[in-house]
Write an enzyme that holds these catalytic residues in place. Sequence first.
Site, PDB file in Angstrom:
ATOM      1  N   ARG A  36       0.823  -1.220   0.000  1.00 15.93           N
ATOM      2  CA  ARG A  36       0.000   0.000   0.000  1.00 15.93           C
ATOM      3  C   ARG A  36       0.854   1.266   0.000  1.00 15.93           C
ATOM      4  O   ARG A  36       0.472   2.276  -0.578  1.00 15.93           O
ATOM      5  CB  ARG A  36      -0.940  -0.004   1.203  1.00 15.93           C
ATOM      6  CG  ARG A  36      -2.113  -0.936   0.988  1.00 15.93           C
ATOM      7  CD  ARG A  36      -3.127  -0.845   2.100  1.00 15.93           C
ATOM      8  NE  ARG A  36      -4.408  -1.344   1.622  1.00 15.93           N
ATOM      9  CZ  ARG A  36      -5.407  -1.702   2.410  1.00 15.93           C
ATOM     10  NH1 ARG A  36      -5.289  -1.602   3.717  1.00 15.93           N
ATOM     11  NH2 ARG A  36      -6.535  -2.138   1.897  1.00 15.93           N
ATOM     12  N   LYS A 195     -20.018 -17.739   0.266  1.00 23.10           N
ATOM     13  CA  LYS A 195     -21.460 -17.635   0.464  1.00 23.10           C
ATOM     14  C   LYS A 195     -22.175 -16.707  -0.512  1.00 23.10           C
ATOM     15  O   LYS A 195     -21.662 -15.652  -0.864  1.00 23.10           O
ATOM     16  CB  LYS A 195     -21.735 -17.108   1.874  1.00 23.10           C
ATOM     17  CG  LYS A 195     -21.351 -18.097   2.956  1.00 23.10           C
ATOM     18  CD  LYS A 195     -21.611 -17.505   4.309  1.00 23.10           C
ATOM     19  CE  LYS A 195     -21.429 -18.547   5.407  1.00 23.10           C
ATOM     20  NZ  LYS A 195     -21.662 -17.965   6.719  1.00 23.10           N
ATOM     21  N   GLY A 352     -10.122  -9.786  -1.133  1.00 20.82           N
ATOM     22  CA  GLY A 352      -8.993 -10.244  -0.316  1.00 20.82           C
ATOM     23  C   GLY A 352      -8.515 -11.630  -0.687  1.00 20.82           C
ATOM     24  O   GLY A 352      -7.339 -11.845  -1.014  1.00 20.82           O
ATOM     25  N   GLY A 375     -13.387  -3.828   0.090  1.00 25.53           N
ATOM     26  CA  GLY A 375     -14.774  -3.369   0.228  1.00 25.53           C
ATOM     27  C   GLY A 375     -15.189  -2.376  -0.841  1.00 25.53           C
ATOM     28  O   GLY A 375     -16.288  -2.464  -1.396  1.00 25.53           O
TER      29      GLY A 375
HETATM   30  P1  ADP Z   1     -12.979 -12.670  -1.522  1.00 20.87           P
HETATM   31  O1  ADP Z   1     -12.279 -12.400  -0.204  1.00 20.87           O
HETATM   32  O2  ADP Z   1     -12.012 -12.663  -2.669  1.00 20.87           O
HETATM   33  O3  ADP Z   1     -14.159 -11.765  -1.759  1.00 20.87           O
HETATM   34  P2  ADP Z   1     -14.568 -14.815  -0.390  1.00 20.87           P
HETATM   35  O4  ADP Z   1     -14.173 -14.387   0.993  1.00 20.87           O
HETATM   36  O5  ADP Z   1     -15.960 -14.594  -0.805  1.00 20.87           O
HETATM   37  O6  ADP Z   1     -13.551 -14.182  -1.467  1.00 20.87           O
HETATM   38  O7  ADP Z   1     -14.334 -16.378  -0.546  1.00 20.87           O
HETATM   39  C1  ADP Z   1     -13.162 -17.051  -0.214  1.00 20.87           C
HETATM   40  C2  ADP Z   1     -13.434 -18.282   0.610  1.00 20.87           C
HETATM   41  O8  ADP Z   1     -14.345 -19.168  -0.021  1.00 20.87           O
HETATM   42  C3  ADP Z   1     -12.176 -19.069   0.840  1.00 20.87           C
HETATM   43  O9  ADP Z   1     -11.901 -19.117   2.211  1.00 20.87           O
HETATM   44  C4  ADP Z   1     -12.496 -20.458   0.297  1.00 20.87           C
HETATM   45  O10 ADP Z   1     -11.945 -21.526   1.053  1.00 20.87           O
HETATM   46  C5  ADP Z   1     -14.002 -20.484   0.361  1.00 20.87           C
HETATM   47  N1  ADP Z   1     -14.555 -21.502  -0.533  1.00 20.87           N
HETATM   48  C6  ADP Z   1     -14.482 -21.549  -1.869  1.00 20.87           C
HETATM   49  N2  ADP Z   1     -15.076 -22.651  -2.350  1.00 20.87           N
HETATM   50  C7  ADP Z   1     -15.531 -23.352  -1.295  1.00 20.87           C
HETATM   51  C8  ADP Z   1     -16.242 -24.584  -1.136  1.00 20.87           C
HETATM   52  N3  ADP Z   1     -16.599 -25.327  -2.182  1.00 20.87           N
HETATM   53  N4  ADP Z   1     -16.550 -24.987   0.125  1.00 20.87           N
HETATM   54  C9  ADP Z   1     -16.187 -24.235   1.186  1.00 20.87           C
HETATM   55  N5  ADP Z   1     -15.530 -23.053   1.106  1.00 20.87           N
HETATM   56  C10 ADP Z   1     -15.207 -22.622  -0.109  1.00 20.87           C
END
Ligand code: ADP
Length: 394
Positions: A36, A195, A352, A375
């Site tokens: 950063r 999710k 992230g 965010g």
């Molecule tokens: P970002 O931070 O890039 O926005 P997210 O926080 O939404 O991404 O998602 C990342 C998480 O999703 C990771 O910790 C990963 O392990 C989890 N994940 C991805 N696919 C699965 C799955 N099939 N079952 C459980 N967790 C999952």
Amino acid sequence: MRWKTLDDMDLAGKRVLVRVDINVPVENGRVSDTTRIERIVPTVRDILAAGAQPILCAHFDRPKGRVVDAMSLRVVVPALEQALGTKVVLIATLDAAETRPDEAREAGVVLLENIRFHPGEEANDDGLARRLAGLADIYCNDAFSAAHRAHASTEGVAHHLPSCAGRLMEAELRALEAALGNPQRPVAAVVGGAKVSTKLDLLGNLVGRVDHLIIGGGMANTFLAAQGIDVGKSLCEHDMTETARSIMAKAQGAGCEIILPVDVVIAREFAAGAPHEVVPATECPEDAMILDAGPQSVARVNTALDGARTLIWNGPLGAFEIAPFDTATNAAAAHAADLSRAGTLVSVAGGGDTVAALNKAGAAEAFTYISTAGGAFLEWMEGKTLPGVAALEG
Ligand code: ADP
Ligand code: MG
């Protein structure tokens, strides 16, 4: 663009209040990741080169409106001096900055102490915004990653000074504009991660704006379940299946193709090297979990990327932290990187875990733009107005 850049401002001899994001990780009293800090260097250099004085303003950690010595920006000064190649003087209070302006003027680069020590910062108090404005002639916002928050130093102050975007803010806004504002079509989006519930607004905005929406990760399980498919012990939000169905209906109405996994990698435990196998997406055993997309799904994703001119990526396709469940993410990322290198794909990614996954895949370098603004990146992709950007336009 409705916002000004440093090139539009008459900088010579002026004091420029620059809002930056240098909320960096610190370990044992030292900055452990300077990314950063490095990203604000072009803005500070350009201001100095124009004969103006940068007065940097930033937050650090969450002191919640109180002076917390352990959250002093003192700790970043050595790394900042190293990156900028000049001396940086930390001014501990706004009073000092106001009453001894000569001290500030003589220092090349001034850094104001953690602005979140003031309760007025997060409250977007106009009194604090005016005090900040009083320290300078021009306001330059280079903290895109803080632009989704309407705080005194990110929004309020812009109403009291001629304002512009810094180089990093400019680069972020141009990349996002190229990805979703006015993109080359077809546009493909990869949305993965854990999710559906955390990415509802993102999915809702993208289905109306992209040509292919590739859904992966845990959230794909919710979409499979919404089609009546049994996903066993997989991560799945059963209370979101109705929402998933309405997103699919909206996509159909908008001519957006939703691409879901056709085959999946399953395991009985979430551990490195756990016994695993590939099965059709419709045949997850009741005692197993879906942890990644399978090879046919990856081939389907890669074909969509071959036909696309623009890619937006947020969220991994599987549980990428643990091998071998990073396979689909790595393969699709490598393919997107190849297409980006070949110049056929404009690829923009953020989030992230996404940035971590693309780095792990060795693909990040080749992407057109990687946003480090978690965010703010998401809110922009959700179609929301970012107060820090809107204030520059006003
Ligand atoms: P970002 O931070 O890039 O926005 P997210 O926080 O939404 O991404 O998602 C990342 C998480 O999703 C990771 O910790 C990963 O392990 C989890 N994940 C991805 N696919 C699965 C799955 N099939 N079952 C459980 N967790 C999952
Ligand atoms: Mg995450």
